[in-house]
Every structure is written in C-alpha cells, then in structure tokens.
Scaffold this motif. Structure first.
Motif, PDB file in Angstrom:
ATOM      1  N   GLU A 146     -15.649  30.473   0.783  1.00 24.92           N
ATOM      2  CA  GLU A 146     -15.738  29.282   0.429  1.00 24.92           C
ATOM      3  C   GLU A 146     -16.939  28.539   1.067  1.00 24.92           C
ATOM      4  O   GLU A 146     -18.018  27.886   0.575  1.00 24.92           O
ATOM      5  N   LYS A 147     -17.180  28.705   2.347  1.00 22.42           N
ATOM      6  CA  LYS A 147     -18.512  28.478   3.315  1.00 22.42           C
ATOM      7  C   LYS A 147     -19.868  29.187   2.329  1.00 22.42           C
ATOM      8  O   LYS A 147     -20.848  28.264   2.165  1.00 22.42           O
ATOM      9  N   GLU A 187     -20.186  29.889  -0.490  1.00 18.78           N
ATOM     10  CA  GLU A 187     -20.403  29.378  -2.041  1.00 18.78           C
ATOM     11  C   GLU A 187     -20.892  27.955  -1.945  1.00 18.78           C
ATOM     12  O   GLU A 187     -21.867  27.805  -2.563  1.00 18.78           O
ATOM     13  N   GLN A 188     -20.596  27.231  -0.807  1.00 21.35           N
ATOM     14  CA  GLN A 188     -21.365  25.994  -0.639  1.00 21.35           C
ATOM     15  C   GLN A 188     -22.764  26.271  -0.152  1.00 21.35           C
ATOM     16  O   GLN A 188     -23.642  25.463  -0.611  1.00 21.35           O
ATOM     17  N   LEU A 225     -24.875  28.671  -0.444  1.00 23.33           N
ATOM     18  CA  LEU A 225     -25.743  29.525  -1.245  1.00 23.33           C
ATOM     19  C   LEU A 225     -25.758  28.887  -2.733  1.00 23.33           C
ATOM     20  O   LEU A 225     -26.227  29.753  -3.927  1.00 23.33           O
ATOM     21  N   GLN A 226     -24.963  27.866  -3.090  1.00 25.79           N
ATOM     22  CA  GLN A 226     -24.910  27.335  -4.472  1.00 25.79           C
ATOM     23  C   GLN A 226     -26.310  27.210  -4.908  1.00 25.79           C
ATOM     24  O   GLN A 226     -27.195  26.578  -4.397  1.00 25.79           O
ATOM     25  N   GLY A 227     -26.441  27.809  -6.194  1.00 19.72           N
ATOM     26  CA  GLY A 227     -27.640  27.677  -6.981  1.00 19.72           C
ATOM     27  C   GLY A 227     -28.832  28.735  -6.643  1.00 19.72           C
ATOM     28  O   GLY A 227     -29.902  28.663  -7.148  1.00 19.72           O
ATOM     29  N   TRP A 274     -18.704  39.655  -0.528  1.00 22.62           N
ATOM     30  CA  TRP A 274     -18.970  38.306  -1.143  1.00 22.62           C
ATOM     31  C   TRP A 274     -20.445  38.625  -1.734  1.00 22.62           C
ATOM     32  O   TRP A 274     -20.712  38.250  -2.817  1.00 22.62           O
ATOM     33  N   SER A 312     -21.816  38.265  -5.758  1.00 23.47           N
ATOM     34  CA  SER A 312     -22.168  37.045  -5.867  1.00 23.47           C
ATOM     35  C   SER A 312     -23.295  36.920  -7.288  1.00 23.47           C
ATOM     36  O   SER A 312     -23.576  35.878  -7.698  1.00 23.47           O
TER      37      SER A 312
END
Length: 251
Positions: A59-60, A62-63, A65-67, A112, A116
């Motif tokens: 979850e961390k 994802e936050q 490295l979003q985009g 992950w 990704s």
C-alpha cells in the motif's frame, strides 16, 4: 531529456540520506521510504513506511510511486545491525527481527516492483563485507546479508530487463558505526578493532562520500553478471579489498 527517478529505502539517515542528497544534486527525482521520514528540500517524494509491517508495504509503495512509469535506480538500503554477540547466544526472535528487515521486507518490495509494470534499469541491494567474512560476533547481520546476496541472484532470473547487484559500500559513518566503535566489545570480538582503527585513521567515509562512490560505480557494476555480489573496493581499492579478504579467517 526526462528527469531520472530513484527509489531509496531507509533514506532518513546514514547512507540512505547521503544517497538522497547526492542523487538530488545529480538531477534525480528521489522517492524515499523510511520509518522516520526525510525532510530534504528539492524534488523529493517521501513517505513514512515501517518495513517490519509487511502487510502495509504494498500500500505504501502504491502511494509513493503512483503514476511513475520508470525508475532508473532502486536502492534497497534499509537495514538493522542487531547486537554484536555470539551466535550461540542470539535467540531466534532476535534473528527473526533482523531477517524481517534486512531480507524479507526486500522480498516484498521486489515482488511488488516485479508486478508493478514500472520499467527499472538498475537495482542495488545494500549488503556488507560481513556477508562473506563471517567474523565472530556478527551473527544475525552476517546471516541476513549473506541471504540478501542470494536473494538478489535469484531475482536476477526474473527481472529480465533490470540489472541487479548486491553491493558492499565500504565503511560509512552512521549510528551503526558509532555502536561498533564505542559500545560493542572489541576485546571479545576482535574484528571490531579494524573498524575502530579505520575510524581513527580517518578512512571511514561520510554518507555523502559513500553515496558519491556508489554513483561513480553504477556503470561499472553492469559489467558484472546481474545478481552478483560486489564489494565496491574490488573496483575502487583492490589492495584494500585483498587485505580484507585475507583477514576472513581471523577471529
């Protein structure tokens, strides 16, 4: 030209902080993950993340490295030393805590990253000479770094487009070095005397100097097979490295 992106774990202090500073100075955008957080100014995206909480790591990331579509560099730097003590007196609970941070959290991160879809050029796993020297007293730290080296070799088969290396950066000033030089028992564990002498001689690198050394060697690391363990002294100070290896059978 697009700006380069780097992901660094454990970037709140020591070598991780030094790497963040140096990469920023060289035009990278830094994505940092650490327990305490990093307050560097500049092109930094920073997120607090406790790597001992396995269920939150994905979850961390994802936050954080979003985009992000590409990472030119990933440095899995976060780690703990544990207590310098006899392996026979080191409990399984103590070993598990060290392995959780130094090994298994990195497996979760690598898994992950693998799924990704992010393009990754180079991954560095921060290892140590302790992984091959096996000196008396290094216990869980040596075990975890030895296992980390194999983790990198195994994942090299799966990250087909990414170069992976486990690296020993040499002696770097840090809270870990403070403990090794001032609190651990160098009479009982003689290998510590080499570290203490190195500090007295002024040859222990600052975190920024250590980071510059790593950045300098990035292209040359790719000359080694992906998944290799490389002590940077093999490249930059071969005589020093040879002396280190010759000392491996001492206490």
């Amino acid at each position: 030209m697009d700006k380069k992106n780097a992901l660094i774990t454990g970037n709140s202090s020591g070598l991780g902080l030094g790497l963040s500073e140096v990469l920023l100075a060289h035009g990278y955008k830094v994505f940092g993950c650490s327990r305490r957080g990093c307050d560097l100014a500049g092109d930094v995206v920073d997120l607090r993340c406790d790597l001992s909480r396995f269920d939150t790591i994905g979850e961390k990331l994802e936050q954080l490295l979003q985009g992000v579509g590409a990472l030119q560099l990933v440095v899995l730097n976060a780690g703990i030393l544990g207590e310098i003590k006899h392996i026979s007196k080191t409990s399984l609970d103590e070993l598990q805590q060290i392995m959780d941070i130094n090994l298994w959290s990195n497996k979760i991160i690598l898994d992950w990253l693998l799924q990704s879809g992010i393009r990754i050029d180079q991954i560095l796993l921060l290892s140590s000479g302790a992984a091959v020297l096996g000196n008396k007293g290094w216990a869980g730290y040596a075990l975890s770094k030895c296992a980390l080296n194999m983790l990198g070799r195994l994942y090299a088969h799966e990250f087909q487009a990414t170069h992976i290396a486990s690296i020993a950066p040499g002696l770097i000033e840090s809270s870990m070095m403070d403990y090794l030089c001032t609190q651990a028992d160098s009479t009982e564990f003689p290998a510590l005397q080499r570290l203490q002498q190195a500090r007295k001689d002024g040859v222990v690198l600052s975190p920024v100097e250590g980071a510059e050394r790593i950045l300098e060697t990035l292209p040359r690391l790719k000359e080694f097979e992906s998944g290799s363990y490389i002590d940077l002294r093999q490249i930059l100070a071969p005589d020093e490295y040879q002396a280190l290896i010759e000392a491996r059978n001492r206490p």
